[in-house]
Design a protein around this motif. Structure first.
Motif, PDB file in Angstrom:
ATOM      1  N   ALA A   1       0.829  -1.203   0.000  1.00 38.34           N
ATOM      2  CA  ALA A   1       0.000   0.000   0.000  1.00 38.34           C
ATOM      3  C   ALA A   1       0.866   1.256   0.000  1.00 38.34           C
ATOM      4  O   ALA A   1       0.572   2.229  -0.696  1.00 38.34           O
ATOM      5  N   LEU A   2       1.942   1.230   0.777  1.00 35.80           N
ATOM      6  CA  LEU A   2       2.784   2.414   0.912  1.00 35.80           C
ATOM      7  C   LEU A   2       3.418   2.821  -0.418  1.00 35.80           C
ATOM      8  O   LEU A   2       3.667   4.006  -0.647  1.00 35.80           O
ATOM      9  N   ALA A   3       3.659   1.854  -1.299  1.00 35.42           N
ATOM     10  CA  ALA A   3       4.313   2.178  -2.569  1.00 35.42           C
ATOM     11  C   ALA A   3       3.542   3.229  -3.343  1.00 35.42           C
ATOM     12  O   ALA A   3       4.137   4.076  -4.024  1.00 35.42           O
ATOM     13  N   LEU A   4       2.209   3.222  -3.246  1.00 36.16           N
ATOM     14  CA  LEU A   4       1.391   4.178  -3.989  1.00 36.16           C
ATOM     15  C   LEU A   4       1.129   5.466  -3.215  1.00 36.16           C
ATOM     16  O   LEU A   4       0.502   6.391  -3.749  1.00 36.16           O
ATOM     17  N   ALA A   5       1.571   5.549  -1.980  1.00 42.20           N
ATOM     18  CA  ALA A   5       1.269   6.712  -1.149  1.00 42.20           C
ATOM     19  C   ALA A   5       2.298   7.816  -1.373  1.00 42.20           C
ATOM     20  O   ALA A   5       3.500   7.577  -1.370  1.00 42.20           O
ATOM     21  N   ALA A   6       1.797   9.030  -1.580  1.00 42.41           N
ATOM     22  CA  ALA A   6       2.677  10.172  -1.841  1.00 42.41           C
ATOM     23  C   ALA A   6       3.201  10.745  -0.533  1.00 42.41           C
ATOM     24  O   ALA A   6       2.408  11.123   0.337  1.00 42.41           O
ATOM     25  N   PRO A   7       4.508  10.815  -0.361  1.00 41.71           N
ATOM     26  CA  PRO A   7       5.050  11.470   0.829  1.00 41.71           C
ATOM     27  C   PRO A   7       4.558  12.913   0.904  1.00 41.71           C
ATOM     28  O   PRO A   7       4.590  13.638  -0.088  1.00 41.71           O
ATOM     29  N   GLU A   8       4.058  13.292   2.044  1.00 40.69           N
ATOM     30  CA  GLU A   8       3.601  14.659   2.320  1.00 40.69           C
ATOM     31  C   GLU A   8       2.272  15.010   1.668  1.00 40.69           C
ATOM     32  O   GLU A   8       1.739  16.091   1.917  1.00 40.69           O
ATOM     33  N   ARG A   9       1.699  14.145   0.835  1.00 39.81           N
ATOM     34  CA  ARG A   9       0.423  14.483   0.188  1.00 39.81           C
ATOM     35  C   ARG A   9      -0.529  13.285   0.241  1.00 39.81           C
ATOM     36  O   ARG A   9      -1.128  12.908  -0.753  1.00 39.81           O
ATOM     37  N   THR A  10      -0.678  12.703   1.432  1.00 40.74           N
ATOM     38  CA  THR A  10      -1.570  11.572   1.628  1.00 40.74           C
ATOM     39  C   THR A  10      -2.681  11.946   2.589  1.00 40.74           C
ATOM     40  O   THR A  10      -2.421  12.498   3.666  1.00 40.74           O
ATOM     41  N   TRP A  11      -3.916  11.647   2.174  1.00 38.03           N
ATOM     42  CA  TRP A  11      -5.088  11.824   3.016  1.00 38.03           C
ATOM     43  C   TRP A  11      -5.730  10.460   3.228  1.00 38.03           C
ATOM     44  O   TRP A  11      -5.392   9.498   2.532  1.00 38.03           O
ATOM     45  N   ILE A  12      -6.675  10.376   4.159  1.00 39.25           N
ATOM     46  CA  ILE A  12      -7.304   9.101   4.475  1.00 39.25           C
ATOM     47  C   ILE A  12      -8.769   9.327   4.796  1.00 39.25           C
ATOM     48  O   ILE A  12      -9.148  10.397   5.282  1.00 39.25           O
ATOM     49  N   THR A  13      -9.607   8.346   4.484  1.00 35.08           N
ATOM     50  CA  THR A  13     -11.024   8.435   4.833  1.00 35.08           C
ATOM     51  C   THR A  13     -11.245   7.861   6.225  1.00 35.08           C
ATOM     52  O   THR A  13     -10.373   7.187   6.789  1.00 35.08           O
ATOM     53  N   SER A  14     -12.429   8.095   6.756  1.00 31.42           N
ATOM     54  CA  SER A  14     -12.716   7.639   8.116  1.00 31.42           C
ATOM     55  C   SER A  14     -12.916   6.140   8.197  1.00 31.42           C
ATOM     56  O   SER A  14     -12.887   5.572   9.300  1.00 31.42           O
TER      57      SER A  14
ATOM     58  N   VAL B   1      -2.940  10.753  11.316  1.00 23.10           N
ATOM     59  CA  VAL B   1      -2.774  12.203  11.204  1.00 23.10           C
ATOM     60  C   VAL B   1      -1.852  12.701  12.314  1.00 23.10           C
ATOM     61  O   VAL B   1      -0.929  13.493  12.071  1.00 23.10           O
ATOM     62  N   GLU B   2      -2.079  12.229  13.532  1.00 26.53           N
ATOM     63  CA  GLU B   2      -1.252  12.659  14.660  1.00 26.53           C
ATOM     64  C   GLU B   2       0.206  12.252  14.488  1.00 26.53           C
ATOM     65  O   GLU B   2       1.131  12.994  14.837  1.00 26.53           O
ATOM     66  N   LEU B   3       0.422  11.064  13.889  1.00 25.91           N
ATOM     67  CA  LEU B   3       1.797  10.574  13.698  1.00 25.91           C
ATOM     68  C   LEU B   3       2.486  11.208  12.482  1.00 25.91           C
ATOM     69  O   LEU B   3       3.653  10.923  12.211  1.00 25.91           O
ATOM     70  N   GLY B   4       1.760  12.041  11.723  1.00 25.48           N
ATOM     71  CA  GLY B   4       2.366  12.768  10.611  1.00 25.48           C
ATOM     72  C   GLY B   4       2.365  12.024   9.299  1.00 25.48           C
ATOM     73  O   GLY B   4       2.962  12.501   8.325  1.00 25.48           O
ATOM     74  N   PHE B   5       1.699  10.869   9.243  1.00 26.72           N
ATOM     75  CA  PHE B   5       1.659  10.128   7.967  1.00 26.72           C
ATOM     76  C   PHE B   5       0.622  10.730   7.025  1.00 26.72           C
ATOM     77  O   PHE B   5       0.880  10.938   5.832  1.00 26.72           O
ATOM     78  N   ALA B   6      -0.567  11.005   7.545  1.00 25.35           N
ATOM     79  CA  ALA B   6      -1.639  11.579   6.731  1.00 25.35           C
ATOM     80  C   ALA B   6      -1.804  13.049   7.061  1.00 25.35           C
ATOM     81  O   ALA B   6      -1.656  13.472   8.210  1.00 25.35           O
ATOM     82  N   ARG B   7      -2.113  13.834   6.023  1.00 27.63           N
ATOM     83  CA  ARG B   7      -2.295  15.265   6.227  1.00 27.63           C
ATOM     84  C   ARG B   7      -3.660  15.596   6.798  1.00 27.63           C
ATOM     85  O   ARG B   7      -3.858  16.664   7.374  1.00 27.63           O
ATOM     86  N   GLY B   8      -4.592  14.681   6.585  1.00 25.99           N
ATOM     87  CA  GLY B   8      -5.921  14.948   7.120  1.00 25.99           C
ATOM     88  C   GLY B   8      -6.868  13.829   6.760  1.00 25.99           C
ATOM     89  O   GLY B   8      -6.526  12.892   6.025  1.00 25.99           O
ATOM     90  N   ILE B   9      -8.085  13.911   7.318  1.00 25.48           N
ATOM     91  CA  ILE B   9      -9.134  12.944   7.048  1.00 25.48           C
ATOM     92  C   ILE B   9     -10.102  13.569   6.044  1.00 25.48           C
ATOM     93  O   ILE B   9     -10.640  14.663   6.271  1.00 25.48           O
ATOM     94  N   ALA B  10     -10.288  12.910   4.908  1.00 31.11           N
ATOM     95  CA  ALA B  10     -11.157  13.434   3.872  1.00 31.11           C
ATOM     96  C   ALA B  10     -12.598  13.459   4.338  1.00 31.11           C
ATOM     97  O   ALA B  10     -13.058  12.539   5.014  1.00 31.11           O
ATOM     98  N   ARG B  11     -13.279  14.505   3.983  1.00 25.57           N
ATOM     99  CA  ARG B  11     -14.679  14.671   4.400  1.00 25.57           C
ATOM    100  C   ARG B  11     -15.590  14.690   3.182  1.00 25.57           C
ATOM    101  O   ARG B  11     -15.178  15.026   2.110  1.00 25.57           O
TER     102      ARG B  11
END
Length: 444
Positions: A383-396, A434-444
Motif C-alpha cells: 500500500a505504501l508504494a502508492l502513497a505520496a510522501p507529504e500528500r496523503t489523506w485518508i477516509t474515516s 494524522v497525529e503521527l504525521g503520515f496523513a495530512r488529514g481525514i477526507a470529508r
C-alpha cells in the motif's frame, strides 16, 4: 473502415480535414539499393493498385476539437512494408508533430521491413525508434492502433513503443509473421492474446475507434497539460463516518463489504475516464485500475487499488502509469486499498519485490505532483508504494499499518484473542495516522 483500405481512406474515416504532409525527397530509384530484380515494377503496380506511391500516408487531421498527426499504413502496398522512403516519411511525421505540438496516432498494418531494400530497410527501425524517443522527450503522446496484421519491426520499433496501444479485434500481432514462424496462429499471436499478456491497453471494435481515439487525443493533448501542473484535488469521502473508537473498529470498517471502492470513487471524481491496462511485460492485474480522467477540463492520471492483494503486474502497471503521467505533465491521483501485496509463489516468481520497487521509484522520481487518498485497507509496503510522501489523506473508514494485526500476532507468537490489543498498539486509526504525521488529514 476497411482493414486493408488505402491509407488516405483510413485517416479520412477516423479524422476530418485530413491534410497530407509533403513527403521527403524520394531516395529509392530503379530497383533500389540492392538492384532487386523487378522491384521498380513491383512498386509501380502497388502504386496503381493503392493510389499511393508508398506504404504509409502521413498528415494532420481533426479528431473532435483537437488536431493530431496521423500515420496510416496501407497493407495493400507491398504488405505495408517499410523501406527507406516509408521510414523517412514516418520520421518526418514525428518531427512535424514535435514542431506543431500535436499528438501522434499511428494506424499500423505492416509485415515489417521491406526485404527488397535489405539492410537499408532494416535500418529504418533505428530511425523510427529515434524519432519516437525525440517525440517522447518533448512530451508529445503517441497512440497506436494495431490493425491486421502488425508484425516484425513495425510492432517492435513503432507500435510497441507507443504510450497507449489499442488493438482491433482479431488482428494478428507478433514479432514474427505467420509465414516466417510456420504453423497456425494461436491466441498468443492475436491482439486478444497480447491484451491478456499485458502488452495492449485495450481491444477496440472498429466502429468505436474514431470515438475512442478522439477521447484519447483530447485527454492527452499537450494543450491540456501545462507545466507545472497543479496537484490533483483530494477526492471527497463517499462516507461520513465518526472517528473509530479503536484500531479493531478501523480494521472492521476498512474490511466491510459494503464500503465504497475504487470504481465508485473514480466515477464520482471524474467526468470521464480512459483506462490503460497491462505492464507491457506479460501480465495484467484487474485489482489495479490505471488511466487518465477528465475533471473540470483538466487531465489527471490515476492509479487505484481495488481492495485485493496486488500481483507484480499491477505494481508494474501503476509504475508505468506514473512514469507516463510524469512524461506528459499530468498530475497523479492514487487510491490506496489493499491488504498487502500478493505473497504466494506465483508473485515471487513474477518479481513482486522489484515490481513494488518500481512504484516507489516512480513516485519518488515524479516531477508532477502525486496526491493520495487511502480509501480502505493500507496493508504495509504494498500500500505504501502508492502513497505520496507529504500528500496523503485518508477516509474515516480506512486504516494504514506496518503489518496486519493478525500477522503481528503470528510473528510475536501471540494468541488470536490478542489481535484487538495489537491493533490498538499499532495505532492504525485515521486519527492516529494524522497525529503521527503520515496523513495530512481525514477526507470529508
Amino acid at each position: 473502415m476497411a482493414e486493408h483500405g488505402g491509407g488516405r481512406a483510413l485517416v479520412e474515416a477516423i479524422g476530418r480535414e485530413f491534410a497530407e504532409f509533403e513527403p521527403p525527397a524520394a531516395a529509392t530509384t530503379g530497383d533500389g539499393p540492392l538492384d532487386w530484380p523487378g522491384y521498380a515494377e513491383q512498386r509501380a503496380r502497388a502504386a496503381d493498385r493503392c493510389g499511393s506511391d508508398e506504404s504509409v500516408v502521413c498528415g494532420r487531421a481533426w479528431l473532435g476539437a483537437r488536431e493530431a498527426v496521423l500515420i496510416a499504413f496501407d497493407f495493400g502496398f507491398l504488405g505495408g512494408s517499410v523501406g527507406q522512403e516509408a521510414g523517412a516519411r514516418i520520421a518526418a511525421a514525428f518531427e512535424r508533430a514535435r514542431e506543431l505540438r500535436l499528438p501522434v496516432v499511428s494506424l499500423v498494418a505492416s509485415g515489417g521491413s521491406r526485404m527488397q531494400e535489405g539492410i537499408r530497410a532494416l535500418r529504418q527501425l533505428q530511425v523510427i525508434a529515434h524519432a519516437c524517443l525525440l517525440t517522447r522527450r518533448e512530451r508529445i503522446p503517441h497512440i497506436t492502433v494495431l490493425r491486421d496484421p502488425t508484425t516484425g519491426g513495425m510492432w517492435a520499433a513503432l507500435a510497441a513503443a507507443a504510450d497507449v496501444v489499442l488493438g482491433l479485434p482479431g488482428a494478428a500481432v507478433a514479432f514474427g509473421g505467420a509465414r516466417v514462424r510456420g504453423g497456425t496462429d494461436g491466441e498468443e499471436f492475436r491482439a486478444e492474446g497480447k491484451f491478456e499478456d499485458g502488452q495492449l491497453d485495450r481491444i477496440v471494435p472498429e466502429d468505436e475507434l474514431p470515438e475512442q481515439l478522439t477521447e484519447l487525443v483530447e485527454l492527452l493533448h499537450p494543450a491540456r497539460l501545462p507545466r507545472p501542473p497543479e496537484p490533483a484535488p483530494v477526492p471527497a469521502a463517499l462516507t461520513a463516518g465518526t472517528p473509530a473508537r479503536s484500531g479493531l473498529e478501523s480494521l472492521r470498517r476498512a474490511r466491510a463489504e459494503g464500503r465504497p471502492r475504487a470504481r465508485e470513487y473514480l466515477e464520482a471524481y471524474f467526468e470521464r475516464c480512459f483506462e490503460i491496462s497491462g505492464d507491457r511485460a506479460g501480465g495484467r492485474d484487474e485489482g489495479m485500475i490505471c488511466g487518465f480522467g477528465d475533471r473540470d477540463g483538466r487531465t489527471i492520471a490515476f492509479a487505484a487499488q481495488c481492495g485485493t492483494a496486488n500481483a507484480p503486474a499491477g505494481f508494474r502497471t501503476a509504475a508505468r502509469l506514473i512514469r507516463l503521467a510524469d512524461q506528459l505533465g499530468a498530475p497523479v491521483l492514487t487510491l490506496v486499498d489493499t491488504p498487502g501485496a500478493a505473497n504466494d509463489a506465483a508473485a515471487e516468481r513474477g518479481g513482486v519485490g522489484p515490481a513494488i520497487a518500481e512504484v516507489f521509484t516512480a513516485v519518488a522520481e515524479a516531477r508532477v505532483p502525486v496526491t493520495t487518498l487511502v480509501i480502505g485497507e493500507g496493508g504495509s509496503g504494498g500500500a505504501l508504494a502508492l502513497a505520496a510522501p507529504e500528500r496523503t489523506w485518508i477516509t474515516s473508514d480506512a486504516y494504514f499499518a506496518v503489518i496486519a494485526p493478525e500477522s503481528a500476532a503470528a510473528i510475536l507468537k501471540r494468541e488470536e484473542a490478542e489481535v484487538p490489543e495489537l491493533a490498538g498498539l499499532l495505532r492504525i486509526r485515521p486519527e492516529d495516522l494524522v497525529e503521527l504525521g503520515f496523513a495530512r488529514g481525514i477526507a470529508r
